[in-house]
Write a protein that holds these residues in place. Structure first.
Motif, short mmCIF file in Angstrom:
data_model
loop_
_atom_site.label_atom_id
_atom_site.label_comp_id
_atom_site.label_asym_id
_atom_site.label_seq_id
_atom_site.Cartn_x
_atom_site.Cartn_y
_atom_site.Cartn_z
N THR A 253 0.81 -1.22 0.00
CA THR A 253 0.00 0.00 0.00
C THR A 253 0.85 1.27 0.00
N LYS A 254 2.14 1.16 0.28
CA LYS A 254 2.98 2.36 0.35
C LYS A 254 3.15 3.04 -1.00
N ARG A 255 2.89 2.33 -2.08
CA ARG A 255 3.02 2.91 -3.41
C ARG A 255 1.68 3.36 -3.99
N VAL A 256 0.66 3.30 -3.18
CA VAL A 256 -0.69 3.61 -3.65
C VAL A 256 -1.08 5.02 -3.19
N VAL A 257 -1.70 5.77 -4.06
CA VAL A 257 -2.27 7.07 -3.69
C VAL A 257 -3.71 6.86 -3.26
N PHE A 258 -4.05 7.27 -2.05
CA PHE A 258 -5.40 7.13 -1.52
C PHE A 258 -6.12 8.47 -1.58
N VAL A 259 -7.32 8.44 -2.16
CA VAL A 259 -8.16 9.64 -2.29
C VAL A 259 -9.50 9.34 -1.65
N HIS A 260 -10.00 10.26 -0.84
CA HIS A 260 -11.34 10.07 -0.26
C HIS A 260 -12.30 11.05 -0.90
N LEU A 261 -13.42 10.52 -1.38
CA LEU A 261 -14.44 11.33 -2.06
C LEU A 261 -15.64 11.51 -1.14
N VAL A 262 -15.88 12.75 -0.74
CA VAL A 262 -16.98 13.09 0.18
C VAL A 262 -18.24 13.34 -0.63
N HIS A 263 -19.32 12.66 -0.28
CA HIS A 263 -20.59 12.82 -1.00
C HIS A 263 -21.61 13.62 -0.20
N ASN A 264 -21.65 13.44 1.09
CA ASN A 264 -22.69 14.10 1.90
C ASN A 264 -22.21 14.18 3.33
N LEU A 265 -22.14 15.40 3.87
CA LEU A 265 -21.71 15.58 5.25
C LEU A 265 -22.84 16.13 6.13
#
Length: 326
Positions: A253-265
């Motif tokens: 996982t160290k070579r992976v870019v993690f992105v979080h997509l927010v839909h509703n807060l």
């Protein structure tokens, strides 16, 4: 930038540098190398101060600060970001971790957006993978799916066995995780105990990481969606949950870019839960450091953990930008 620097190791910093290379830094290798040197040991403040100072010394340096406000992004910026994300598929798959995906199971806009976005990426030449629950309520819609494998997912002092089903579409491979005890329907535990409400998020995120490891998938980007998938990046970084799981090697996982997509807060959709002192403790289930989840000592927030652990975050509309920025 701060989230990436917190990893304090070279692979994550390298991923950060690569992601910036084609952006407004204009490919200045000298600045990038100097920033990498300044970041050992990683310090977000030192990186920002150094890179801002270095850029100001360049002719025609941009007047904007290092991290311009997200509200300044234009439609052209968004298109550029889309193209850069798609280009990363040369380094591996783009993986979406989501609680809904159309046409098989969707409650609101989340499932439809994932369907449209993954197809658009595939049309641009990306290799795309989607990991979602196979809800009991959606079994009929998954009749075309074929069995793939089984995963034993640790859940604190217990385990749950997931049956993995696969559906192939042009450019997109959909993997559905089916549980005999959980994933009855989307948000089925909304009125039940906090532990039962938390389990689907824990199960989906851990199951997604175990599935990628089991299949030998080494994605370029993993995009978690909404609060049910929010623990994907936290579990990639904090692997106490996988202790004793001999077949899981977390270093990939160290070579992976993690992105979080927010839909509703909005309240009830933000992944925040008030704690009850009379309820059993949850630390044995989520197995994450308290500072990632705790807000004010009286509630936990899964979206908070995602924002603290991912490399980048985004929202699906301009209206939903303000709460994460605050």
């Amino acid at each position: 930038l701060s989230a990436s620097a917190a990893y304090q190791d070279a692979p994550h910093l390298s991923a950060l540098i690569r992601s910036l290379r084609d952006s407004w830094l204009a490919g200045s290798d000298a600045v990038l190398r100097a920033a990498a040197h300044a970041a050992c040991p990683a310090s977000p403040l030192r990186i920002e101060q150094f890179m801002r100072g270095a850029l100001q010394k360049r002719p025609n340096a941009p007047a904007a600060p290092l991290a311009p406000g997200i509200s300044r992004y234009s439609d052209e910026d968004v298109k550029d970001i889309f193209q850069r994300v798609a280009a990363r598929s040369d380094d591996g798959e783009i993986v979406f971790v989501t609680s809904e995906v159309a046409p098989w199971c969707t409650v609101g806009g989340l499932g439809v957006m994932v369907d449209h976005l993954t197809r658009a990426l595939a049309e641009h030449g990306s290799s795309v993978m989607v990991i979602a629950p196979a809800y009991d309520s959606c079994v009929e819609a998954l009749r075309e799916a074929t069995p793939c494998c089984r995963l034993v997912v640790p859940l604190g002092d217990a385990t749950d066995t997931l049956s993995v089903l696969v559906v192939q579409r042009p450019g997109v491979c959909f993997y559905f995780l089916r549980s005999r005890h959980h994933f009855r329907a989307p948000y089925a535990h909304a009125q039940e105990s906090l532990r039962l409400r938390l389990i689907p998020a824990v199960l989906l995120s851990r199951g997604a990481l175990l599935l990628m490891a089991s299949l030998g998938v080494r994605p370029a980007v993993v995009i978690s969606n909404d609060w049910v998938g929010a623990l994907t990046a936290p579990y990639a970084r904090h692997v106490a949950w996988a202790a004793g799981y001999e077949t899981y090697e977390p270093s990939w996982t160290k070579r992976v870019v993690f992105v979080h997509l927010v839909h509703n807060l909005e309240i009830g959709y933000d992944g925040a839960f008030n704690l009850s002192y009379s309820a059993p403790p949850l630390a044995g289930l989520h197995q994450l450091p308290a500072h990632l989840l705790m807000e004010g000592g009286s509630r936990i927030n899964l979206t908070r953990a995602a924002l603290l652990c991912c490399h980048a975050w985004a929202t699906v509309s301009s209206r939903s930008r303000a709460p994460p920025l605050r």
